[in-house]
Design a protein around this motif. Structure first.
Motif, PDB file in Angstrom:
ATOM      1  N   ILE A  95       5.744   2.294  -7.792  1.00 36.82           N
ATOM      2  CA  ILE A  95       5.194   3.640  -7.944  1.00 36.82           C
ATOM      3  C   ILE A  95       3.694   3.589  -7.699  1.00 36.82           C
ATOM      4  CG2 ILE A  95       5.044   5.658  -9.477  1.00 36.82           C
ATOM      5  CD1 ILE A  95       7.925   4.747  -9.306  1.00 36.82           C
ATOM      6  N   CYS A  96       3.191   4.547  -6.939  1.00 38.77           N
ATOM      7  CA  CYS A  96       1.748   4.631  -6.697  1.00 38.77           C
ATOM      8  C   CYS A  96       1.108   5.389  -7.853  1.00 38.77           C
ATOM      9  CB  CYS A  96       1.475   5.348  -5.380  1.00 38.77           C
ATOM     10  SG  CYS A  96      -0.274   5.647  -5.112  1.00 38.77           S
ATOM     11  N   SER A  97       0.209   4.725  -8.564  1.00 42.21           N
ATOM     12  CA  SER A  97      -0.400   5.391  -9.724  1.00 42.21           C
ATOM     13  C   SER A  97      -1.439   6.427  -9.287  1.00 42.21           C
ATOM     14  CB  SER A  97      -1.007   4.370 -10.681  1.00 42.21           C
ATOM     15  OG  SER A  97      -1.813   3.493  -9.976  1.00 42.21           O
ATOM     16  N   GLU A  98      -1.793   6.426  -8.001  1.00 42.93           N
ATOM     17  CA  GLU A  98      -2.775   7.410  -7.544  1.00 42.93           C
ATOM     18  C   GLU A  98      -2.129   8.741  -7.129  1.00 42.93           C
ATOM     19  OE1 GLU A  98      -5.655   5.682  -4.736  1.00 42.93           O
ATOM     20  OE2 GLU A  98      -5.176   3.756  -5.685  1.00 42.93           O
ATOM     21  N   CYS A  99      -1.002   8.681  -6.380  1.00 46.39           N
ATOM     22  CA  CYS A  99      -0.431   9.945  -5.886  1.00 46.39           C
ATOM     23  C   CYS A  99       0.993  10.187  -6.349  1.00 46.39           C
ATOM     24  CB  CYS A  99      -0.486  10.008  -4.357  1.00 46.39           C
ATOM     25  SG  CYS A  99       0.840   9.092  -3.576  1.00 46.39           S
ATOM     26  N   GLY A 100       1.625   9.205  -7.006  1.00 46.03           N
ATOM     27  CA  GLY A 100       2.951   9.439  -7.564  1.00 46.03           C
ATOM     28  C   GLY A 100       4.102   9.269  -6.609  1.00 46.03           C
ATOM     29  N   PHE A 106       0.857  -1.180   0.000  1.00 42.78           N
ATOM     30  CA  PHE A 106       0.000   0.000   0.000  1.00 42.78           C
ATOM     31  C   PHE A 106       0.887   1.222   0.000  1.00 42.78           C
ATOM     32  CE2 PHE A 106       1.154  -0.104   4.337  1.00 42.78           C
ATOM     33  CZ  PHE A 106       0.996   1.183   4.820  1.00 42.78           C
ATOM     34  N   CYS A 107       0.341   2.318  -0.503  1.00 44.32           N
ATOM     35  CA  CYS A 107       1.148   3.524  -0.640  1.00 44.32           C
ATOM     36  C   CYS A 107       1.289   4.221   0.712  1.00 44.32           C
ATOM     37  CB  CYS A 107       0.487   4.448  -1.659  1.00 44.32           C
ATOM     38  SG  CYS A 107       1.259   6.065  -1.708  1.00 44.32           S
ATOM     39  N   ARG A 108       2.505   4.585   1.069  1.00 44.04           N
ATOM     40  CA  ARG A 108       2.734   5.200   2.377  1.00 44.04           C
ATOM     41  C   ARG A 108       2.380   6.679   2.399  1.00 44.04           C
ATOM     42  NH1 ARG A 108       6.976   1.176   2.463  1.00 44.04           N
ATOM     43  NH2 ARG A 108       8.478   2.550   1.499  1.00 44.04           N
ATOM     44  N   ALA A 109       1.998   7.237   1.220  1.00 50.78           N
ATOM     45  CA  ALA A 109       1.571   8.641   1.213  1.00 50.78           C
ATOM     46  C   ALA A 109       0.052   8.757   1.164  1.00 50.78           C
ATOM     47  CB  ALA A 109       2.185   9.377   0.024  1.00 50.78           C
ATOM     48  N   CYS A 110      -0.621   7.975   0.288  1.00 48.68           N
ATOM     49  CA  CYS A 110      -2.062   8.159   0.128  1.00 48.68           C
ATOM     50  C   CYS A 110      -2.847   6.930   0.560  1.00 48.68           C
ATOM     51  CB  CYS A 110      -2.402   8.530  -1.317  1.00 48.68           C
ATOM     52  SG  CYS A 110      -2.319   7.134  -2.464  1.00 48.68           S
ATOM     53  N   GLU A 111      -2.143   5.871   0.958  1.00 48.11           N
ATOM     54  CA  GLU A 111      -2.740   4.610   1.382  1.00 48.11           C
ATOM     55  C   GLU A 111      -3.467   3.888   0.261  1.00 48.11           C
ATOM     56  OE1 GLU A 111      -4.796   5.275   5.128  1.00 48.11           O
ATOM     57  OE2 GLU A 111      -2.844   5.180   6.128  1.00 48.11           O
TER      58      GLU A 111
END
Ligand SMILES: [Zn+2]
Length: 421
Positions: free
Chosen positions: A60-65, A19-24
């Protein structure tokens, strides 16, 4: 020894690295998979064959980059005994002194103000505030490094920055006028808690300056050797804006810097006034989208290019060796460890790596325990070719080496492709 993945449960609550550590968000794609590598800055006191290796896979998180490494080695293992000293580079020292001068002369400081630096290292930056009579506090978890800073008279707290520590600092000292967090957000596994901590200490007058190498330079500048376990996160402007907004902060301005081969300086304030946002924020996010920073097929192409660079470096080393050249490295930095471990060189390819740091000399770099020697020993061993690994300060190093070794020695750099300096 079996490869060992240390548990990261304490800070990611059992959700694993997917999971993304910036936007989850959970929509992560593969940026670059470097396989199993040793911890880059873990230089060994002796030559050993079996060392711990850990997966190193940039996603890479495709939602928040946000770029992040999927598997997490605990910060206690990486940072408690840390051998990187900021003061070893005159470029960094000058950069820090220029920043402090610029801020002081802009007139933001008044009597009674204080400055917090997170990851204050050996005091390379905060020492510039001391003659000006501005109170400073540094936070530096590496005890060996914090000790150097304390000896300069800098109040230094030897802990990891967190929202809990931020509350303690606020209760003791109130809001700082400035918070400086240079090259640290990449090193933080729990990014959300770190930004929460910034929010706790961000009063109406507080300015927060965050410098970090940018993900776009990793893509465009082929800087894959800056991917290593201690860099948990790789920031884009878009990701910083997102994580700030989730935590009551606002990204108000971005400056593009040449330091570290291309860093961004993000200025943050407490949110509330949309008029305070500079055009640089929108411009840089648009640029990131335009270069395909959040596009999976671009990163697939990137992986092929990285492979080619590594192959070319290996062929170059083998060819030089066959010609009887005496090849040495310079700069036992994490970048050196990443590239040398990626190509899995034979032990005889590089005779030794020279480094200015007394902390590193006498130790050995994985995988084959390459000796780390002093620059004086390098001169004594009479190399024909020297590969400079910290390409971000290659001209500074090349000048020093020319003075010591003369002009007959060939100096090289492997990034963005093998070239003579
Ligand atoms: Zn994200």
């Amino acid at each position: 020894m079996a490869h060992k993945i240390e548990s990261a449960q304490s800070f990611i609550e059992g959700r694993g690295g997917n999971f993304c550590r910036a936007c989850e968000g959970t929509d992560l794609f593969s940026g670059l998979n470097l396989g199993n590598l040793p911890i880059a800055n873990e230089l060994l006191p002796m030559q050993v064959r079996d060392i711990d290796k850990f997966p190193l896979h940039l996603k890479i998180c495709s939602e928040c980059g946000l770029g992040q490494v999927a598997d997490v080695v605990t910060p206690e293992r990486i940072f408690r005994d840390y051998r990187y000293l900021s003061s070893m580079s005159s470029t960094f020292l000058q950069h820090a002194a220029d920043f402090v001068n610029q801020q002081v002369h802009s007139g933001v400081f008044e009597s009674g103000d204080w400055v917090l630096e997170i990851a204050s290292n050996d005091g390379y930056l905060l020492k510039n505030f001391i003659p000006l009579g501005i109170k400073v506090i540094g936070v530096e978890p590496a005890e060996n490094v914090a000790e150097i800073s304390k000896n300069l008279g800098i109040q230094t707290i030897s802990e990891f920055f967190s929202s809990k520590l931020a509350i303690q600092l606020f209760e003791s000292y109130g809001y700082p006028k400035m918070i400086i967090a240079n090259n640290v957000m990449a090193h933080v596994p729990d990014l959300m808690d770190f930004v929460k901590g910034l929010r706790v200490l961000c009063g109406p007058q507080t300015r927060i300056s965050v410098e970090n190498p940018s993900l776009s330079n990793i893509l465009v500048g082929m800087q894959f050797d800056t991917i290593y376990h201690e860099h948990y996160s790789y920031l884009s402007t878009f990701a910083v804006q997102n994580i700030c907004q989730l935590n009551g902060l606002e990204l108000i301005k971005v400056e593009q810097l040449t330091i570290h081969g291309g860093s961004n300086r993000y200025w943050l304030k407490s949110s509330g006034d949309p008029n305070q946002i500079d055009a640089s924020v929108g411009n840089l996010i648009k640029h990131e989208i335009d270069i395909g920073l959040f596009t999976e097929k671009n990163w697939k192409l990137y992986s092929l290019n990285v492979n080619e660079i590594l192959m070319n470096f290996l062929i170059w080393l083998r060819t030089k060796k066959e010609l009887g050249m005496k090849i040495y490295g310079y700069g036992a930095a994490a970048k050196a460890s990443t590239i040398l471990n990626c190509i899995q060189i034979d032990p005889e390819h590089i005779s030794a790596i020279a480094d200015l740091s007394l902390e590193k000399q006498g130790r050995f770099m994985p995988p084959h325990g390459i000796r780390i020697i002093s620059p004086d020993e390098l001169v004594f061993e009479n190399p024909t070719d020297v590969v400079i690994f910290p390409w971000n300060i290659k001209f500074e190093i090349a000048r020093q080496l020319r003075m010591r070794l003369g002009f007959e020695v060939r100096l090289w750099c492997a990034i963005p492709e093998m070239h003579e300096i």
